[in-house]
Design a protein around this motif. Structure first.
Motif, PDB file in Angstrom:
ATOM      1  N   PHE A 103      26.660  46.985  64.323  1.00  0.00           N
ATOM      2  CA  PHE A 103      27.870  46.494  65.133  1.00  0.00           C
ATOM      3  C   PHE A 103      28.766  45.529  64.244  1.00  0.00           C
ATOM      4  O   PHE A 103      29.938  45.630  64.225  1.00  0.00           O
ATOM      5  CB  PHE A 103      27.097  45.527  66.220  1.00  0.00           C
ATOM      6  N   LYS A 104      27.964  44.912  63.259  1.00  0.00           N
ATOM      7  CA  LYS A 104      28.990  43.702  62.414  1.00  0.00           C
ATOM      8  C   LYS A 104      29.635  44.790  61.272  1.00  0.00           C
ATOM      9  O   LYS A 104      30.989  44.689  61.208  1.00  0.00           O
ATOM     10  CB  LYS A 104      28.088  43.120  61.395  1.00  0.00           C
ATOM     11  N   GLU A 105      29.125  45.985  60.816  1.00  0.00           N
ATOM     12  CA  GLU A 105      29.864  46.905  60.031  1.00  0.00           C
ATOM     13  C   GLU A 105      30.909  47.629  60.832  1.00  0.00           C
ATOM     14  O   GLU A 105      32.057  47.587  60.313  1.00  0.00           O
ATOM     15  CB  GLU A 105      28.983  48.059  59.383  1.00  0.00           C
ATOM     16  N   GLY A 106      30.574  48.007  62.095  1.00  0.00           N
ATOM     17  CA  GLY A 106      31.817  48.703  62.850  1.00  0.00           C
ATOM     18  C   GLY A 106      32.823  48.089  63.208  1.00  0.00           C
ATOM     19  O   GLY A 106      33.931  48.462  63.138  1.00  0.00           O
ATOM     20  N   THR A 107      32.987  46.701  63.567  1.00  0.00           N
ATOM     21  CA  THR A 107      33.764  45.878  63.768  1.00  0.00           C
ATOM     22  C   THR A 107      34.665  45.467  62.752  1.00  0.00           C
ATOM     23  O   THR A 107      35.702  45.388  62.845  1.00  0.00           O
ATOM     24  CB  THR A 107      33.183  44.696  64.732  1.00  0.00           C
ATOM     25  N   SER A 108      33.842  45.276  61.822  1.00  0.00           N
ATOM     26  CA  SER A 108      34.521  44.876  60.564  1.00  0.00           C
ATOM     27  C   SER A 108      35.284  45.877  59.927  1.00  0.00           C
ATOM     28  O   SER A 108      36.591  45.746  59.700  1.00  0.00           O
ATOM     29  CB  SER A 108      33.462  44.233  59.289  1.00  0.00           C
ATOM     30  N   ALA A 109      34.953  47.190  60.025  1.00  0.00           N
ATOM     31  CA  ALA A 109      35.541  48.274  59.607  1.00  0.00           C
ATOM     32  C   ALA A 109      37.002  48.599  60.296  1.00  0.00           C
ATOM     33  O   ALA A 109      37.754  48.980  59.840  1.00  0.00           O
ATOM     34  CB  ALA A 109      34.712  49.653  59.338  1.00  0.00           C
ATOM     35  N   PHE A 110      36.568  48.161  61.601  1.00  0.00           N
ATOM     36  CA  PHE A 110      37.806  48.486  62.593  1.00  0.00           C
ATOM     37  C   PHE A 110      39.062  47.586  62.288  1.00  0.00           C
ATOM     38  O   PHE A 110      40.150  47.889  62.176  1.00  0.00           O
ATOM     39  CB  PHE A 110      37.425  48.489  63.888  1.00  0.00           C
ATOM     40  N   LEU A 111      38.574  46.261  62.053  1.00  0.00           N
ATOM     41  CA  LEU A 111      39.460  45.142  61.737  1.00  0.00           C
ATOM     42  C   LEU A 111      40.255  45.407  60.446  1.00  0.00           C
ATOM     43  O   LEU A 111      41.514  45.099  60.348  1.00  0.00           O
ATOM     44  CB  LEU A 111      38.925  43.918  61.988  1.00  0.00           C
ATOM     45  N   GLU A 112      39.430  45.860  59.619  1.00  0.00           N
ATOM     46  CA  GLU A 112      39.828  45.920  58.070  1.00  0.00           C
ATOM     47  C   GLU A 112      40.525  47.287  58.093  1.00  0.00           C
ATOM     48  O   GLU A 112      41.039  47.745  56.918  1.00  0.00           O
ATOM     49  CB  GLU A 112      38.747  45.929  57.136  1.00  0.00           C
ATOM     50  N   LYS A 113      40.490  48.388  59.017  1.00  0.00           N
ATOM     51  CA  LYS A 113      41.424  49.316  58.901  1.00  0.00           C
ATOM     52  C   LYS A 113      40.672  50.480  57.970  1.00  0.00           C
ATOM     53  O   LYS A 113      41.720  50.857  56.984  1.00  0.00           O
ATOM     54  CB  LYS A 113      42.773  49.377  59.089  1.00  0.00           C
ATOM     55  N   ARG A 114      39.527  50.381  57.916  1.00  0.00           N
ATOM     56  CA  ARG A 114      38.741  51.376  56.821  1.00  0.00           C
ATOM     57  C   ARG A 114      37.805  52.235  57.507  1.00  0.00           C
ATOM     58  O   ARG A 114      37.404  51.834  58.834  1.00  0.00           O
ATOM     59  CB  ARG A 114      38.093  50.563  55.862  1.00  0.00           C
ATOM     60  N   LYS A 115      37.040  53.162  57.074  1.00  0.00           N
ATOM     61  CA  LYS A 115      36.110  54.042  57.833  1.00  0.00           C
ATOM     62  C   LYS A 115      34.653  53.150  57.476  1.00  0.00           C
ATOM     63  O   LYS A 115      34.275  52.730  56.414  1.00  0.00           O
ATOM     64  CB  LYS A 115      35.710  55.265  56.905  1.00  0.00           C
ATOM     65  N   ALA A 116      33.851  52.941  58.643  1.00  0.00           N
ATOM     66  CA  ALA A 116      32.678  52.482  58.949  1.00  0.00           C
ATOM     67  C   ALA A 116      31.621  53.103  58.076  1.00  0.00           C
ATOM     68  O   ALA A 116      31.701  54.461  58.030  1.00  0.00           O
ATOM     69  CB  ALA A 116      32.292  52.273  60.175  1.00  0.00           C
ATOM     70  N   GLN A 117      30.932  52.269  57.133  1.00  0.00           N
ATOM     71  CA  GLN A 117      29.737  53.037  56.585  1.00  0.00           C
ATOM     72  C   GLN A 117      28.217  52.323  57.239  1.00  0.00           C
ATOM     73  O   GLN A 117      27.959  51.210  56.783  1.00  0.00           O
ATOM     74  CB  GLN A 117      29.689  52.624  55.029  1.00  0.00           C
ATOM     75  N   PHE A 118      27.875  52.949  58.108  1.00  0.00           N
ATOM     76  CA  PHE A 118      26.814  52.322  58.813  1.00  0.00           C
ATOM     77  C   PHE A 118      25.465  52.451  58.204  1.00  0.00           C
ATOM     78  O   PHE A 118      25.017  53.432  57.651  1.00  0.00           O
ATOM     79  CB  PHE A 118      26.661  53.096  60.241  1.00  0.00           C
TER      80      PHE A 118
END
Length: 260
Positions: free
Chosen positions: A242-257
């Motif tokens: 969740f931390k990675e997914g939301t951070s990636a969204f806000l940072e406009k990058r692809k999530a690395q779960f």
């Protein structure tokens, strides 16, 4: 782990389990059911496995049914035990796995074969596939969950007709009924399964595990699916995914779960 009746291979996050009894049209006997349980259990606990695809060997059958010779002389007690054990160690087990399971139906999926496919999280089929529950033509009913999962997928009326007539339907009819999600050529069946698996792998495996549990809860007596959804939704907030997914969204990058 070595098997007699199945093959299991893991590559690039995908475990492919193949029922390998082509001379018997991949019919399910007790040994094969146990081996499938062991293979699914191993794949589900393997951190390298993100998605499981189940298929049959050869070009004729996914699974043509149960091995009738094994239970033709059973009495009522042994018949009930056969169904109970099979549902416990394989069919219900597969349905409740936390790893997504795709059935790639590559030919006949009859009786226990269709029941096994229906226990998977969803199904795709080759255009030559045929599906049905012919048990009443043998004087018995589907015993591996067919009377429960088929109505959930296609509706009560269609399920009643399929069971009562003991007939087969085509892959295209199965698509129309909602029994399978996609139909493609035999040659493209496994590539399609791999393509869908790739899309799944890009997402959070922890969130997918919670989604499987919540969706399944909707079909269980005595369980309130909305309560399970709320619980699983809340659980997600404590995960690294969740931390990675939301951070990636806000940072406009692809999530690395991380899958945690």
């Amino acid at each position: 782990m070595s098997y007699t009746n199945i093959l299991s291979e893991t590559q690039n996050g995908l475990t492919t389990i193949t029922i390998n009894r082509p001379k018997k049209l991949n019919a399910l006997n007790k040994e094969t059911i146990q081996e499938l349980h062991d293979a699914f259990k191993a794949a589900n606990t393997n951190p390298d496995t993100k998605v499981i695809v189940l298929t049959g060997s050869g070009d004729k059958a996914f699974v043509a049914g149960a091995d009738i010779a094994e239970f033709a002389d059973f009495d009522e007690y042994h018949g009930e035990q056969l169904a109970a054990k099979g549902q416990d160690i394989l069919f219900n087990f597969v349905e409740n796995l936390s790893t997504p399971v795709i059935a790639a139906i590559n030919g006949f999926a009859l009786g226990g074969g269709l029941e096994l496919a229906m226990a998977c999280h969803f199904r795709i089929a080759s255009d030559n596939a045929k599906m049905g529950l012919p048990e009443v033509s043998l004087g018995v009913i589907p015993g591996y969950g067919g009377t429960q999962r088929l109505p959930q997928l296609v509706g009560k009326g269609r399920a009643m007709e399929m069971v009562m007539t003991a007939g087969m339907i085509s892959a295209q009819d199965a698509l129309t009924y909602g029994l399978v999600n996609h139909v493609t050529s035999a040659e493209e069946l496994m590539p399609l399964a791999e393509k869908i698996a790739g899309k799944i792998m890009r997402n959070s495996s922890v969130a997918i595990k919670g989604a499987i549990r919540a969706i399944n809860a909707n079909f269980k007596d005595g369980v309130h699916g909305y309560d399970v959804e709320i619980e699983e939704f809340g659980n997600c907030f404590g995960t690294e995914d969740f931390k990675e997914g939301t951070s990636a969204f806000l940072e406009k990058r692809k999530a690395q779960f991380p899958g945690k």
